[in-house]
Write an enzyme that holds these catalytic residues in place. Structure first.
Site, PDB file in Angstrom:
ATOM      1  N   GLU A 458       0.681  -1.088  -0.089  1.00 13.73           N
ATOM      2  CA  GLU A 458      -0.056   0.078   0.093  1.00 13.73           C
ATOM      3  C   GLU A 458       0.867   1.206  -0.072  1.00 13.73           C
ATOM      4  OE1 GLU A 458      -3.608   2.309   2.579  1.00 13.73           O
ATOM      5  OE2 GLU A 458      -2.598   0.542   3.441  1.00 13.73           O
ATOM      6  N   ASN A 513      -4.774   4.871  -2.196  1.00 17.19           N
ATOM      7  CA  ASN A 513      -6.200   5.474  -1.536  1.00 17.19           C
ATOM      8  C   ASN A 513      -6.459   6.596  -2.595  1.00 17.19           C
ATOM      9  OD1 ASN A 513      -6.485   4.343   1.136  1.00 17.19           O
ATOM     10  ND2 ASN A 513      -4.316   4.809   1.118  1.00 17.19           N
ATOM     11  N   GLU A 545      -8.184   2.075  -3.549  1.00 17.51           N
ATOM     12  CA  GLU A 545      -8.864   1.891  -2.212  1.00 17.51           C
ATOM     13  C   GLU A 545      -9.706   3.104  -1.872  1.00 17.51           C
ATOM     14  OE1 GLU A 545      -6.224   1.164   0.894  1.00 17.51           O
ATOM     15  OE2 GLU A 545      -5.302  -0.783   0.132  1.00 17.51           O
ATOM     16  N   ASP A 575     -12.089   0.033   1.747  1.00 20.87           N
ATOM     17  CA  ASP A 575     -11.187   0.177   2.691  1.00 20.87           C
ATOM     18  C   ASP A 575     -11.816   0.612   4.001  1.00 20.87           C
ATOM     19  OD1 ASP A 575      -8.610   0.675   4.039  1.00 20.87           O
ATOM     20  OD2 ASP A 575      -8.318   2.656   3.446  1.00 20.87           O
ATOM     21  N   GLU A 632      -6.087  -5.553   8.240  1.00 21.44           N
ATOM     22  CA  GLU A 632      -5.012  -4.215   8.426  1.00 21.44           C
ATOM     23  C   GLU A 632      -4.741  -4.208  10.075  1.00 21.44           C
ATOM     24  OE1 GLU A 632      -5.538  -0.709   5.646  1.00 21.44           O
ATOM     25  OE2 GLU A 632      -7.418  -0.974   6.813  1.00 21.44           O
TER      26      GLU A 632
END
Length: 708
Positions: A458, A513, A545, A575, A632
């Site tokens: 990520e 993101n 995301e 997310d 996560e």
């Protein structure tokens, strides 16, 4: 010199001399007033003022000369040639007009002095032309020395008068100019009269005194009328200019819609108020007011209703002010009030009065309109030792008042306002931060629990501020979304993440993101396609995301944009699943390619039975939907064991790696063993043995920090 003095004292009627002097002084005053107006104008207007100037100056000089000439005593019969007498008047008017015009022409550097000399010559010419029409029954002789001296004196004093008028060095020069003009006329006339010697042929023992006085008063009256016209014109012009200046001043300092002061007056009143407070050991209260719903009035009822509302509000505020208070409209729906406070003044009644003035309904345009307001208050010198500091602190208090739905009146608070000030500084610094290369990307690996190798990473944005150092994404990302800088920042993140992923030795995915603001871009899919083409990254290796709140803000538009992105071959991940209020509804409205379980549930696995039940349910939900789940925030062995047992396949967290720079991520990839039985444990041991780059564990980055 003695001959000139004797001529004045013995050969002239003192009463008529005084009358001539009065005409001369009055004429000089009005002449230079009109001359100043001519200097202030241009074109045809200047020509008009010069004509009036010449009329007043020439007439007053001629009248002074004629009355003083009548004051001259002689035993001979006196006659006047009407033609030469009238020509002398015209010469005086034309000559002085030309002289004043030359003085302000700007044709050459000494034009003022040349104009003054022309005026002096015109006065001298008028005098001696008039004397040519002065006939007596006797013999006339002239003293040439006095004649030359009179002309030279007239020219020199004329030059001095214009020089002092147009080249002043002190405030007294304007009086010196008029004085020099009067002296020049006096010197010319009486020196010229001293040059005259009359020997009567038939002495007149009883002069016609009545006729002499009648003629002198008639000339003085006519001259006074001409001069009076100039006086009236000057006074009317002065009054008109004063009214125009007052109107300009009002336009410059007052708001025409509300009759309150404008920003210019506000700045002056605030500065004067601080000076007053210092001089009187007192305080000054500054209040800033911002209407909340004024735009809604304009949108729903039109700008005419909005203007009527402001007019009615301004009238009410003006009526509600007390001595020592001032109110200004500093913007469209922004107001400022200043109150001077002595040692015994209680501030609360003033604030209560403002609450009623600004928050009570207003009748305008035939209806009642309501508009709430935020009020920020700061006191001098407690909340600022300068005008700028006081204004800034009042603005900070107003910003808090706008956000607080209960306490709509806020005082300056140094601690809270310092945080807001830093927030505003960061907002300004964000503009151009991309161009200044202040951003960098970190990557946190995502582990496949079955194979024990990296399945992706990520991309997390980091900002190193030149003054403040590392700024948390939790701080600057919301600011960037508010001021619109998230668009260029988001483009940069996408571009850099794809470029880095294209250079990796392993064909794993990179997750980026996307904020709610970016999702509202209708061309976002096209922009992503351009970046993929530019960097050469396979669309299947990019994962976008989004959070539930980001696409729910504008559901129809967001879903359309997400479908176009997914159509490129890019995968879409939900997310922070579970953090919202309707997470299951999100899965129903859109087929996500992956679910990322919020770290809040993972962190509570060791202590909360409810968290374990929810995580287990989410994993089962993902299996039933055929949607992979990534957990996560995995930081402990206990969390890892539970997730493995529950069927979670992919994890991300500090247990394996913190976010690291792109170069360190490549080293982690090289350190990880090939897929095999027990590879997960081998990877962990390799990292713990020091294969990970030094310094990774000491990065000052909070768990779960996200980026653009």
């Amino acid at each position: 010199m003695l001959d000139v003095i004797a001529c004045i004292a013995i050969d002239h009627n003192p009463v008529l001399v005084v009358l001539a002097a009065a005409i001369c002084v009055l004429g000089a005053w009005i002449s230079f007033r009109l001359f100043q107006r001519a200097r202030d104008t241009r074109g045809a207007t200047r020509a008009g003022w010069l004509f009036l100037n010449g009329m007043a100056a020439g007439s007053s000089v001629w009248c002074t000369h004629f009355v003083a000439m009548l004051a001259y005593r002689t035993q001979a019969e006196v006659y006047f040639d009407p033609t030469l007498t009238i020509l002398s008047l015209f010469l005086a008017i034309a000559g002085t007009t030309a002289g004043f015009g030359l003085a302000i022409s700007g044709w050459f550097r000494l034009a003022p002095e040349a104009g003054g000399a022309a005026i002096g010559l015109a006065i001298a010419g008028m005098h001696y032309l008039g004397m040519a029409g002065y006939h007596v029954d006797g013999l006339i002789s002239w003293n040439q020395n006095f004649v030359v001296a009179s002309v030279i004196g007239s020219v020199l004093f004329g030059m001095l008068a214009i020089n002092r008028s147009m080249r002043p060095v002190t405030v007294w020069c304007r009086y010196a100019a008029k004085t020099a003009f009067v002296i020049g006329i006096v010197v010319l006339h009486f020196t010229g009269m001293a040059a005259l010697d009359v020997t009567p042929l038939r002495p007149v023992l009883t002069p016609a005194t009545d006729q002499l006085w009648a003629l002198a008063l008639s000339v003085a009256g006519v001259g006074t009328m001409v001069i009076g016209m100039g006086v009236v014109t000057a006074l009317i012009d002065h009054r008109t200019r004063a009214l125009a200046d007052a109107d300009l001043l009002r336009i410059a300092e007052y708001d025409p819609l509300t009759d309150l002061g404008n920003r210019s007056l506000f700045n002056r009143e605030l500065e004067d108020g601080c000076i007053w407070a210092d001089a009187n050991d007192a305080r000054l209260c500054l209040v800033l007011v911002d209407l909340d719903d004024f735009q809604a009035i304009n949108d729903l009822r039109g700008h005419t209703a909005g203007d009527a509302f402001l007019q009615a509000l301004g009238a009410r505020v003006l009526k509600g002010l007390e001595p020592g208070e001032a109110a200004m409209r500093t913007g469209g729906d922004e107001f400022a009030l200043i109150k001077r406070l002595d040692g015994n003044t209680d501030l609360q009644p003033f604030l209560d009065r403002l609450d009623g003035l600004f928050r009570s309904p207003v009748r305008a345009s035939g209806t009642v309109l309501s508009c709430s307001a935020g009020i920020g208050v700061a006191l001098y010198p407690e909340h600022g030792l300068s005008v700028s500091d006081l204004l800034a602190n009042a603005g900070m208090a107003l910003a808090r008042a706008k956000l607080d739905t209960l306490e709509r009146t806020q005082f300056c608070d140094s601690i809270m306002d310092q945080a807001e000030r830093r927030r505003r500084e960061l907002s300004l610094s964000l503009r151009g931060a991309v161009e200044r290369n202040e951003f960098t990307l970190f990557f946190q690996p995502q582990m496949d629990l079955e194979t024990g190798v990296f399945s992706g990473a990520e991309a997390l944005l980091r900002w190193i501020h030149p003054q403040h150092g590392a700024v948390s994404p939790a701080v600057f990302i919301p600011i960037a979304e508010e001021n619109g800088q998230i668009i260029p920042i988001g483009d940069w993140v996408l571009q850099q993440a794809c470029r880095q992923a294209a250079s990796w030795s392993q064909p794993i995915k990179v997750a980026v993101n996307i904020s709610a603001v970016q999702l509202r871009q209708r061309n976002l899919a096209e922009r992503i396609a351009d970046i993929l083409k530019e960097t050469g990254l396979d669309p299947a290796r990019l994962e976008v995301e989004v959070t539930e709140s980001s696409f729910m803000a504008d559901l129809d538009l967001s879903l359309a944009v997400l479908r176009r992105i997914q159509g490129l071959g890019v995968s879409i991940a939900l997310d922070d699943f579970g953090a919202g209020y309707s997470a299951l509804a999100s899965l129903r409205v859109y087929p996500f390619d992956r679910i990322k379980l919020d770290r809040g549930f993972t962190s509570d696995l060791a202590t909360s039975e409810e968290a374990r039940a929810i995580v287990h349910s989410v994993l089962m939900l993902g299996q039933s939907l055929g949607t992979p789940v990534l957990a996560e925030g995995v930081e402990t062995d206990e969390q890892l064991v539970f997730l493995q047992a529950a069927g979670c396949r992919t994890i991300q967290g500090f247990l394996f790696s913190r976010p690291v720079p792109a170069g360190d991520l490549l080293k982690l990839m090289l350190a990880a063993p090939a897929p095999a039985a027990g590879a997960l444990e081998q990877t962990r041991q390799a990292l713990l043995a020091g294969a990970a780059p030094s310094g990774v564990q000491t990065l000052p980055l909070a768990a779960g920090a996200t980026g653009g």
